[in-house]
Design a protein around this motif. Structure first.
Motif, PDB file in Angstrom:
ATOM      1  N   SER B  54       0.820  -1.215   0.000  1.00 32.74           N
ATOM      2  CA  SER B  54       0.000   0.000   0.000  1.00 32.74           C
ATOM      3  C   SER B  54       0.857   1.271   0.000  1.00 32.74           C
ATOM      4  CB  SER B  54      -0.957   0.000   1.195  1.00 32.74           C
ATOM      5  OG  SER B  54      -0.251  -0.172   2.401  1.00 32.74           O
ATOM      6  N   GLY B  55       2.142   1.119   0.211  1.00 30.21           N
ATOM      7  CA  GLY B  55       3.028   2.282   0.155  1.00 30.21           C
ATOM      8  C   GLY B  55       3.520   2.740   1.526  1.00 30.21           C
ATOM      9  N   GLU B 142       6.799   0.213  11.112  1.00 33.68           N
ATOM     10  CA  GLU B 142       5.957  -0.188   9.980  1.00 33.68           C
ATOM     11  C   GLU B 142       5.564  -1.647  10.139  1.00 33.68           C
ATOM     12  OE1 GLU B 142       7.625   0.263   5.997  1.00 33.68           O
ATOM     13  OE2 GLU B 142       6.387  -1.398   5.303  1.00 33.68           O
TER      14      GLU B 142
HETATM   15  N1  LIG Z   1       1.004   4.581  -8.178  1.00 30.48           N
HETATM   16  C1  LIG Z   1       1.505   4.702  -6.954  1.00 30.48           C
HETATM   17  N2  LIG Z   1       2.419   3.814  -6.537  1.00 30.48           N
HETATM   18  C2  LIG Z   1       2.925   3.961  -5.283  1.00 30.48           C
HETATM   19  C3  LIG Z   1       2.522   5.005  -4.437  1.00 30.48           C
HETATM   20  N3  LIG Z   1       3.175   4.876  -3.261  1.00 30.48           N
HETATM   21  C4  LIG Z   1       3.952   3.787  -3.377  1.00 30.48           C
HETATM   22  N4  LIG Z   1       3.808   3.225  -4.596  1.00 30.48           N
HETATM   23  C5  LIG Z   1       4.486   2.013  -5.106  1.00 30.48           C
HETATM   24  O1  LIG Z   1       3.869   0.893  -4.501  1.00 30.48           O
HETATM   25  C6  LIG Z   1       4.803  -0.157  -4.330  1.00 30.48           C
HETATM   26  C7  LIG Z   1       4.790  -0.631  -2.895  1.00 30.48           C
HETATM   27  O2  LIG Z   1       5.265   0.393  -2.062  1.00 30.48           O
HETATM   28  P1  LIG Z   1       5.871   0.099  -0.616  1.00 30.48           P
HETATM   29  O3  LIG Z   1       6.205   1.415  -0.004  1.00 30.48           O
HETATM   30  O4  LIG Z   1       6.940  -0.908  -0.691  1.00 30.48           O
HETATM   31  O5  LIG Z   1       4.591  -0.534   0.115  1.00 30.48           O
HETATM   32  P2  LIG Z   1       4.492  -1.294   1.529  1.00 30.48           P
HETATM   33  O6  LIG Z   1       4.521  -2.752   1.254  1.00 30.48           O
HETATM   34  O7  LIG Z   1       3.177  -0.876   2.086  1.00 30.48           O
HETATM   35  O8  LIG Z   1       5.631  -0.826   2.371  1.00 30.48           O
HETATM   36  C8  LIG Z   1       6.132   0.390  -4.764  1.00 30.48           C
HETATM   37  O9  LIG Z   1       6.372  -0.034  -6.062  1.00 30.48           O
HETATM   38  C9  LIG Z   1       5.936   1.902  -4.703  1.00 30.48           C
HETATM   39  O10 LIG Z   1       6.759   2.584  -5.596  1.00 30.48           O
HETATM   40  C10 LIG Z   1       1.543   5.941  -4.924  1.00 30.48           C
HETATM   41  O11 LIG Z   1       1.126   6.875  -4.229  1.00 30.48           O
HETATM   42  N5  LIG Z   1       1.078   5.735  -6.194  1.00 30.48           N
END
Ligand SMILES: Nc1nc2c(ncn2[C@@H]2O[C@H](COP(=O)(O)OP(=O)(O)O)[C@@H](O)[C@H]2O)c(=O)[nH]1
Ligand SMILES: [Mg+2]
Lengths: 129, 313
Positions: B54-55, B142
């Motif tokens: 999710s980012g 996180e």
């Molecule tokens: N389109 C889009 N992609 C995003 C955004 N934020 C993060 N990503 C992408 O989503 C993917 C997962 O992000 P990550 O930060 O690793 O997510 P986590 O698993 O929640 O920590 C990565 O490829 C990021 O570049 C956003 O606001 N928009």
């Protein structure tokens, strides 16, 4: 509970894909290791910092370009300078046979050239812990 | 202990080693925690939780930068699930934190959940204490917002950011597993994608169902595009507002007290368990009594009463 062995799998250098490194990362996970995966294009500084903060036991670097000759020894030197010279450092990738003695002299514990079965790499690391 | 002095002075390998020690939960770990405890409590804890991908890491990277711009030092603990089959894990959160990875004032640590349920939160809390002791001003935690144990980790933070994204299915993901209740700030990330507005509306509707919604802090919902940094300033403002609210209302004391009560309880239960086990072994109590329970000469409840009486008399 046996201590979890932590390994940093890093893909330094500028070449574009990390398929090989990912395969290695998965193999170590499946062998029960905690794998810290840092993604593409890691500099020696980034690898050193990650290895220290994550307190890994092993640093595995996978290279495709010719950068190995300088990069791996640089990481080892920086780890030592920063008080973390006790890590097992291994390397893999397209590395000419004649470069291997020099890498080992610089502190790289083992070098795995393309075609080495994953099992061999894992058994090697297993044997150290 | 030399390691402690060095960690206090900011030596990274020593901090890293201490985290490994307290994460393993060895006897040495208990000594370390005892030693450092009175010198913890200074850090601000911020939890970031939400579904995988999710980012969260991308957002954390940006939020940490904002803290650094104010001159604060930051520790980050990123927890990823361990495979229940092999006990191994791939911890990939650093990939999205490359913007802060080389910053001298930042320390990032990845942790696996290592199987045991309650164990995760204990290991994480211990790691937080080490970073706190080492003097980091902020500590970000996180976790993937799926299991109860992950929720247990973040809900002890001073401020909890819950991340949702569009396109993960019909329901707002946050409504699952009690995550809605623990959020202080809700983020709809990936707002560059279709459906972000709908997620905002659904979240707002669900928060509106909270019977206590008019009392105290009203959790805001913020749209972000973490990868571009959009909305991150606003999010950062809200995090600070929330902290101000916690201080003004003195809710921070309340929160930290609850956290401590849980902690004390956790340690007590763990020690009581170990103690009871050791006593039982000593007396070969169970095997003798088990036979009698099996033949229905005794019932388990009376046996337990007897055990408790004998062990804790
Ligand atoms: N389109 C889009 N992609 C995003 C955004 N934020 C993060 N990503 C992408 O989503 C993917 C997962 O992000 P990550 O930060 O690793 O997510 P986590 O698993 O929640 O920590 C990565 O490829 C990021 O570049 C956003 O606001 N928009
Ligand atoms: Mg992440």
């Amino acid at each position: 509970m046996a201590k979890k062995v932590r390994i940093l799998v890093a893909k330094p250098g500028l070449d574009g894909h990390d398929r090989g490194a990912k395969v290695v990362a998965r193999a170590f996970r499946d062998a029960g290791y905690e794998v810290i995966y840092t993604g593409l294009r890691q500099s020696a500084e980034q690898i050193t910092t990650a290895a220290i903060q994550e307190d890994v036991d092993v640093v595995a670097m996978s290279l495709l370009s010719g950068a190995h000759a300088t990069l791996m020894p640089r990481v080892i030197k920086m780890l030592k300078e920063q008080g973390a010279g006790d890590k097992l450092v291994i390397g893999g990738g397209v590395i000419p046979e004649e470069d291997i003695p020099e890498l080992k002299a610089a502190g790289v514990a083992e070098v795995f050239t393309p075609g080495t079965p994953l099992k061999t790499i894992i058994e090697y690391v297993n044997s150290k812990f | 202990m030399e390691l402690l002095e060095k960690a206090k002075a900011g030596n990274k390998p020593s901090i890293a080693r201490l985290i490994s020690i307290v994460e393993e939960g060895t006897p040495e770990s208990a000594a370390v925690l005892r030693e450092i405890y009175l010198e913890t409590g200074g850090a601000r804890l911020i939890g970031v939780t939400g579904p995988p991908g999710s980012g969260k890491s991308t957002l954390t990277d940006k939020l940490v930068k904002a803290c650094r711009n104010k001159g604060k030092t930051v520790g980050v603990i990123a927890v990823d699930p361990t495979s229940p089959f092999t006990g191994g894990a791939i911890l990939g959160d650093r990939i999205r934190m490359s913007g802060i990875a080389l910053d001298e004032g930042v320390f990032i640590r990845s942790m696996g959940t290592r199987g045991s349920l309650g164990g995760v939160s204990k290991a994480t809390h211990n790691a937080i204490k080490v970073l706190d002791y080492a003097g980091f001003d902020y500590i970000f935690i996180e976790t993937v917002g799926v299991g109860q144990s992950e929720i247990d980790i973040v809900k002890t933070a001073d401020s909890v950011i819950v991340v949702s994204v569009p396109g993960l299915g019909d329901d707002v993901q946050a409504s699952k597993a009690g995550i809605l209740e623990i959020g202080d700030i809700f983020v709809v990330n990936k707002s560059d994608r279709d459906g972000a507005e709908r997620v905002v509306i659904e979240l707002a509707q669900m928060l509106d169902l909270n019977p206590n919604k008019d009392i105290g802090w009203k959790p805001p919902i913020i749209k972000t595009v973490a990868s571009r940094g959009d909305g991150v300033d606003e999010l950062n403002d809200k995090v600070n507002e929330h902290y101000d609210y916690l201080l003004e209302s003195d809710e921070i004391t309340e929160r930290r007290k609850i956290r401590l009560a849980n902690e004390v309880m956790e340690v007590l239960m763990k020690h009581a368990e170990t103690y009871v086990h050791s006593r039982l072994e000593e007396e070969e109590f169970t095997s003798k009594k088990l036979d009698k329970i099996l033949s229905r000469e005794l019932n388990p409840y009376d046996v337990v009463d007897e055990i408790l009486e004998k062990t804790f008399k």
